[in-house]
Design a protein around this motif. Structure first.
Motif, short mmCIF file in Angstrom:
data_model
loop_
_atom_site.label_atom_id
_atom_site.label_comp_id
_atom_site.label_asym_id
_atom_site.label_seq_id
_atom_site.Cartn_x
_atom_site.Cartn_y
_atom_site.Cartn_z
N LEU A 1 43.56 70.47 45.07
CA LEU A 1 43.29 68.73 45.91
C LEU A 1 43.13 69.15 47.17
CD1 LEU A 1 46.06 66.94 43.97
CD2 LEU A 1 43.63 66.74 43.57
N ASP A 2 43.52 70.03 48.28
CA ASP A 2 43.30 70.08 49.57
C ASP A 2 42.26 70.95 49.96
OD1 ASP A 2 46.14 69.56 49.07
OD2 ASP A 2 46.52 69.86 51.21
N THR A 3 41.89 71.81 49.15
CA THR A 3 40.78 72.84 49.43
C THR A 3 39.08 72.16 48.81
OG1 THR A 3 41.40 74.04 47.45
CG2 THR A 3 41.96 74.90 49.92
N ASN A 4 39.29 71.67 48.09
CA ASN A 4 38.27 71.14 47.28
C ASN A 4 37.63 69.80 47.82
OD1 ASN A 4 37.40 69.46 44.11
ND2 ASN A 4 36.01 70.90 45.19
N ALA A 5 36.26 69.89 48.27
CA ALA A 5 36.05 68.61 49.24
C ALA A 5 34.71 68.47 48.66
CB ALA A 5 35.82 69.13 50.66
N PRO A 6 34.01 67.18 48.91
CA PRO A 6 32.64 66.68 48.54
C PRO A 6 31.49 67.61 49.33
CG PRO A 6 33.83 64.69 49.19
CD PRO A 6 34.65 66.17 49.73
N LEU A 7 30.39 67.68 48.61
CA LEU A 7 29.25 68.44 49.15
C LEU A 7 28.24 68.15 48.23
CD1 LEU A 7 27.99 70.48 51.26
CD2 LEU A 7 28.32 72.34 49.33
N ILE A 8 27.00 67.37 49.16
CA ILE A 8 25.90 67.20 48.43
C ILE A 8 24.83 67.29 49.51
CG2 ILE A 8 24.54 64.87 47.64
CD1 ILE A 8 27.18 63.23 47.11
#
Ligand SMILES: [Ca+2]
Length: 482
Positions: free
Chosen positions: A333-340
């Motif tokens: 939950l801390d390391t996964n982040a949005p990328l578009i």
């Protein structure tokens, strides 16, 4: 005479055509943004503008930051290097003190003829510090603009407006539904500077970096954004950490505990939790609205077709999961982040489950703009994924986080946790910084069904082989990286 006019005409045509072949870059960072957005499948979220961007490009479900806290994550994104290659794991140390001559992403575009500009928070350059002057064609806009009509305070690396920090008895509120006009918010000022710059720069080839500061704490936004969510329908996650999770995994969310009415220890109650979640969602919708202004500005200035747009959050955030809050861990939950990423000629309106790391963005943008890649880069270009979202270019994404006592020199800590996300698992190994052979704790979580970990499987006999395999794989990856 006619010939001169003709030459002038063709020269103009050439200039226009020449420019059209080189894409602009709009690089949007959002502080502490979780991948909990409508386009990421969270249907209760009101994020029409980020959703609109996702329709124009490729959405990465499994993009990972290299260290789940502002400065190290941004250092990796902007230099293309892992934290170990930079040698900085804290917020205070300016990256140029360790790697003075590194060519940053923006600097590389500047060196290749781009006009590079910035507003808001892109680098986290230490409290009260300056921005990285070498990256930009002109100084950061806040250092030039006087936001006359609003009381300004300086905090960290961006000019923050007073309206962002309501307080009681000198203690800041963690959340606040504001009745002040939206333009009093720092992020609205950043959006205004950015849209003005897009208009000014429309005839040049630009790399414009815009860093929004919410939904970082405190969760303050105008009432209209709070009204988008029904607080009574917000459920508070179970206050339970995964079975057999070592104590070292989660931090104690000291960042939140500094705020008014947040207890110094223990779990938060339901009411406080619900208010915080509501405030976070409202702040996300406010940022979504600012991003819409940027997308509109590109369209209004005829730049939408020839601009690469990157949107990223600097790391994830626990919004009550495990009874915990904030970032500062190696958990999914801390390391996964949005990328578009939306780019001319690449896939549109698709989502990918290919693994991606933030260090991959630098080489990706080089490829998309047709620039040579500097030799120092740790990441790989994601262009094959942008062409075909089924393609996988890496079998693991690696993050790290330090823990323990300070070693008393160079801001290093006694323990380093390395965490590796593979197709189904998150494998984390905590080891002594100065004696890596000495392993302090091991974690293995199965994330094939959920981003929320339920049980550390590392000690289970049926996972012994999997632990050994992943342990070797991590060691190999770390030694290749160095
Ligand atoms: Ca952050």
């Amino acid at each position: 005479m006619n010939r001169i006019i003709l030459i002038a005409f063709f020269s103009t045509l050439f200039v226009v055509t020449g420019k059209a072949q080189k894409p602009n870059v709009l690089f949007i960072a959002v502080d502490d943004l979780r991948p909990e957005l409508n386009c990421y499948g969270a249907e209760y979220m009101v994020t029409p503008n980020i959703d609109r961007l996702a329709k124009e490009g490729v959405l990465f479900h499994r993009a990972y930051c290299q260290q789940a806290v502002c400065a190290p994550s941004r250092n990796s994104m902007m230099t293309g290097l892992r934290p170990d290659a930079i040698g900085i794991y804290d917020l205070q140390t300016f990256f140029r003190t360790k790697i003075p001559d590194v060519v940053t992403l923006a600097e590389h575009f500047k060196n290749n003829g781009y006009r590079t500009e910035t507003t808001g928070k892109i680098f986290h350059t230490g409290h009260g510090n300056k921005d990285d002057r070498k990256s930009w064609s002109v100084p950061k806009w806040e250092q030039r603009e006087i936001l006359n009509n609003i009381q300004k305070i300086t905090r960290g690396d961006t000019a923050n407006l007073q309206s962002d920090f309501p307080s009681i008895d000198g203690q800041r509120l963690p959340y606040y539904c504001s009745d002040e006009p939206e333009e009093n918010m720092t992020d609205a000022a950043i959006a205004k500077i950015a849209t003005d710059r897009i208009m000014e720069l429309k005839d040049s080839t630009f790399f414009l970096a815009v860093g929004f500061i919410k939904p970082h704490l405190p969760f303050v936004s105008p009432r209209k954004y709070w009204d988008l969510y029904d607080e009574s329908k917000i459920s508070v996650p179970a206050r339970k950490s995964p079975d057999a999770m070592p104590d070292i995994s989660l931090a104690t969310f000291g960042e939140l505990r500094k705020y008014h009415d947040i207890p110094a220890t223990g779990y938060l109650d339901d009411e406080t939790s619900r208010k915080l979640i509501h405030g976070y969602y409202a702040a996300v919708s406010m940022i979504d609205s600012q991003i819409g202004k940027l997308l509109d500005a590109l369209e209004e200035n005829g730049l939408a077709e020839n601009t690469i747009i990157v949107l990223w959050g600097d790391h994830g955030w626990k919004l009550g999961e495990y009874g915990s809050w904030c970032k500062h861990s190696n958990m999914e939950l801390d390391t996964n982040a949005p990328l578009i990423i939306a780019a001319p000629g690449m896939a549109k309106n698709v989502q990918t489950r290919s693994l991606a790391e933030f260090i991959d963005v630098y080489p990706t943008l080089c490829d998309l703009a047709g620039l040579e890649k500097p030799r120092h880069l740790d990441g790989q270009s994601l262009v094959p994924v942008l062409k075909n979202p089924e393609v996988e270019i890496k079998d693991a994404a690696i993050s790290q986080y330090p823990r323990g006592k300070s070693l008393g020199y160079d801001r290093k800590m006694e323990i380093m946790g390395y965490s590796m996300r593979t197709e189904n698992y998150r494998f984390t190994r905590w080891q002594k910084y100065e004696n890596p052979e000495e392993v302090v704790a091991i974690e293995l979580y199965d994330h094939s069904g959920s981003k929320v970990a339920t049980m550390n499987l590392a000690g289970k006999s049926e996972y012994k082989q999997e632990v050994e395999r992943l342990n070797k794989m991590l060691t190999k990856k770390l030694s290749n990286a160095n």
